[in-house]
Design an enzyme around this catalytic site. Structure first.
Site, PDB file in Angstrom:
ATOM      1  N   PHE A  69       0.856  -1.187   0.000  1.00  0.00           N
ATOM      2  CA  PHE A  69       0.000   0.000   0.000  1.00  0.00           C
ATOM      3  C   PHE A  69       0.889   1.232   0.000  1.00  0.00           C
ATOM      4  CE2 PHE A  69      -2.278   3.603   1.632  1.00  0.00           C
ATOM      5  CZ  PHE A  69      -3.430   3.568   0.856  1.00  0.00           C
ATOM      6  N   LYS A 123       2.464  11.258   7.251  1.00  0.00           N
ATOM      7  CA  LYS A 123       1.657  11.021   8.452  1.00  0.00           C
ATOM      8  C   LYS A 123       2.166  11.736   9.716  1.00  0.00           C
ATOM      9  CE  LYS A 123      -1.028   7.306   6.689  1.00  0.00           C
ATOM     10  NZ  LYS A 123      -0.811   6.079   5.962  1.00  0.00           N
ATOM     11  N   ASP A 133       9.216   2.924   2.151  1.00  0.00           N
ATOM     12  CA  ASP A 133       8.026   3.731   2.445  1.00  0.00           C
ATOM     13  C   ASP A 133       7.756   3.595   3.944  1.00  0.00           C
ATOM     14  OD1 ASP A 133       5.525   4.788   2.906  1.00  0.00           O
ATOM     15  OD2 ASP A 133       4.610   3.923   1.102  1.00  0.00           O
TER      16      ASP A 133
END
Ligand SMILES: *Cc1c(COP(=O)(O)O)cnc(C)c1O
Length: 405
Positions: free
Chosen positions: A145, A259, A230
């Protein structure tokens, strides 16, 4: 009581009537947050066990971060990169010093930062590895993802993420997770990067086998392939280290962050790398109107201060171990496995007990907000400022749901 319940329904109805139907939220309306706690429109208190997918590592409305936000709004909030602002350089220096990289390129959302890493790797491939024009390949993992842009969903292995959104960009190859041989076999002279999550959060909190990340790193080094982590969800102390790749002692060529860099108040993302890769960008190659704006920089600077000064990595490691031990000790007949690293924990529900969603709904009834991922897994990822007593509070309620339902 009736009046407020009606208010909740009205709010939800309004969101559903005027919003696109691209989410399936739990039926709760949050109006206030502080630390690990949130309150709904009816005044009911919940513990936030999702932390907005790890964007709230520092907790809701951390006073240091809120102060930085307010102070900066009283000076200047947006300059664009057409001009300098006094905060961006200072913030990037702090971020680079805290992470050991030479350069940072700021964006806003995670997906944009992933796109930035893809552009950096491809351009590096053409300029520095002499890959033939438009032939660059990037290797990615099954179950990945990396966000929702068309390029990114194009290399997703989740059918729903792609369905109806093609045609997709070429140049990506998918290999299985935890299979270093498959990675090695997939590399060609045109391979410029290996893009991966060291722990697959959205994929169902899938932890890499010990040694896999290190092996993959060595394969990439041997073949002059950029090792691109990531760490949008796993970074900034979530798994018990500053970055999840630190657990195996490797230093990625590029780390993608987002984030929690925004401290739960403002979207801030980007890529960390060194000069020899970042120097492929020249003025006009890439950019973002809001990327690196002074408000974002001030917030992110405070967000890093909190992570470092409050030793959130050590805290996540310690509290994570305690939480996992207590979850295991519940011995629930519905649980197949408890797994994770630090405070990124997945509880996999046995197929014969049904899917995870009804368990999340029952947790909500009991004062805990958690979200299922990949049908069978409940993710527990509270803000890293959580205390032992707060974990005990949560365990009592989780016990009620997992053992007495
Ligand atoms: C959340 C996430 C993204 C996408 O971030 P957005 O800010 O939602 O675009 C990318 N990669 C990983 C690993 C993530 O968890």
């Amino acid at each position: 009581m009736m009046a407020t319940e009606t208010a909740t329904n009205t709010i939800i109805h309004e969101a559903e009537k005027f919003g696109a139907n691209n989410y399936h939220p739990l039926p709760v309306v949050l109006v206030k947050g502080e630390g690990v706690w949130v309150w709904d429109a009816e005044g009911k208190k919940f513990m936030d066990m999702l932390s907005s997918y790890s964007a709230l590592n520092q907790g809701h409305r951390h006073p240091v971060i809120i102060k930085a936000l307010i102070d900066q709004t009283e000076k200047i909030t947006l300059t664009s990169r057409a001009f300098h602002n006094e905060v961006l350089g200072r913030f990037m220096k702090k971020l680079c010093e805290a992470t050991g990289y030479e350069k940072f390129l700021p964006m806003n959302t995670g997906a944009e930062a992933v796109e930035t890493a893809i552009k950096a790797a491809r351009k590096w491939g053409y300029k520095k590895k002499n890959v033939e024009a438009d032939k660059a390949e990037i290797i990615v993992l099954e179950n990945n993802f990396h966000g929702r842009t068309t390029a990114i969903v194009g290399f997703s292995t989740e059918e729903q993420y792609k369905d109806g959104f093609g045609p997709f960009a070429p140049g990506f190859k998918v290999v299985p997770f935890n299979d270093a041989d498959a990675l090695e076999k997939a590399i060609t002279p045109n391979t410029v990067g290996f893009l991966f999550e060291p722990l697959q959060g959205e994929g169902g909190v899938l932890v890499s086998e010990e040694g896999y990340i290190k092996k993959a790193y060595e394969i990439c080094k041997k073949n002059n392939v950029l090792f691109i982590a990531d760490e949008i969800q796993t970074g900034f102390a979530r798994t018990g280290k500053m970055f999840c790749t630190d657990h195996e002692g490797v230093r990625p060529d590029i780390i993608i962050v987002g984030k929690a860099l925004g401290g739960g108040v403002y979207p801030v993302s980007g890529i960390l790398t060194d000069d020899k890769i970042m120097d492929v960008f020249t003025p006009g190659d890439h950019g973002s109107t809001f990327g690196g704006n002074p408000l974002a920089a001030a917030v992110a600077e405070a967000a890093i201060d909190v992570i470092v000064n409050e030793k959130l990595a050590e805290r996540a490691s310690e509290m994570g171990k305690y939480f996992v031990d207590r979850l295991n000790a519940l011995n629930s007949p519905h649980v197949k496995e408890v797994r994770g690293k630090g405070l990124l924990i997945g509880v996999e529900i046995k197929k014969e007990s049904g899917v995870a969603r009804p368990f999340c709904e029952a947790l909500m009834e009991n004062g805990i907000l958690a979200k299922e991922t990949h049908h069978q897994v409940i993710r527990f990822a509270p803000p890293l400022v959580i205390s032992k007593e707060e974990i005990d509070w949560a365990i009592e309620r989780i016990d009620t749901v997992l053992n007495k339902k």
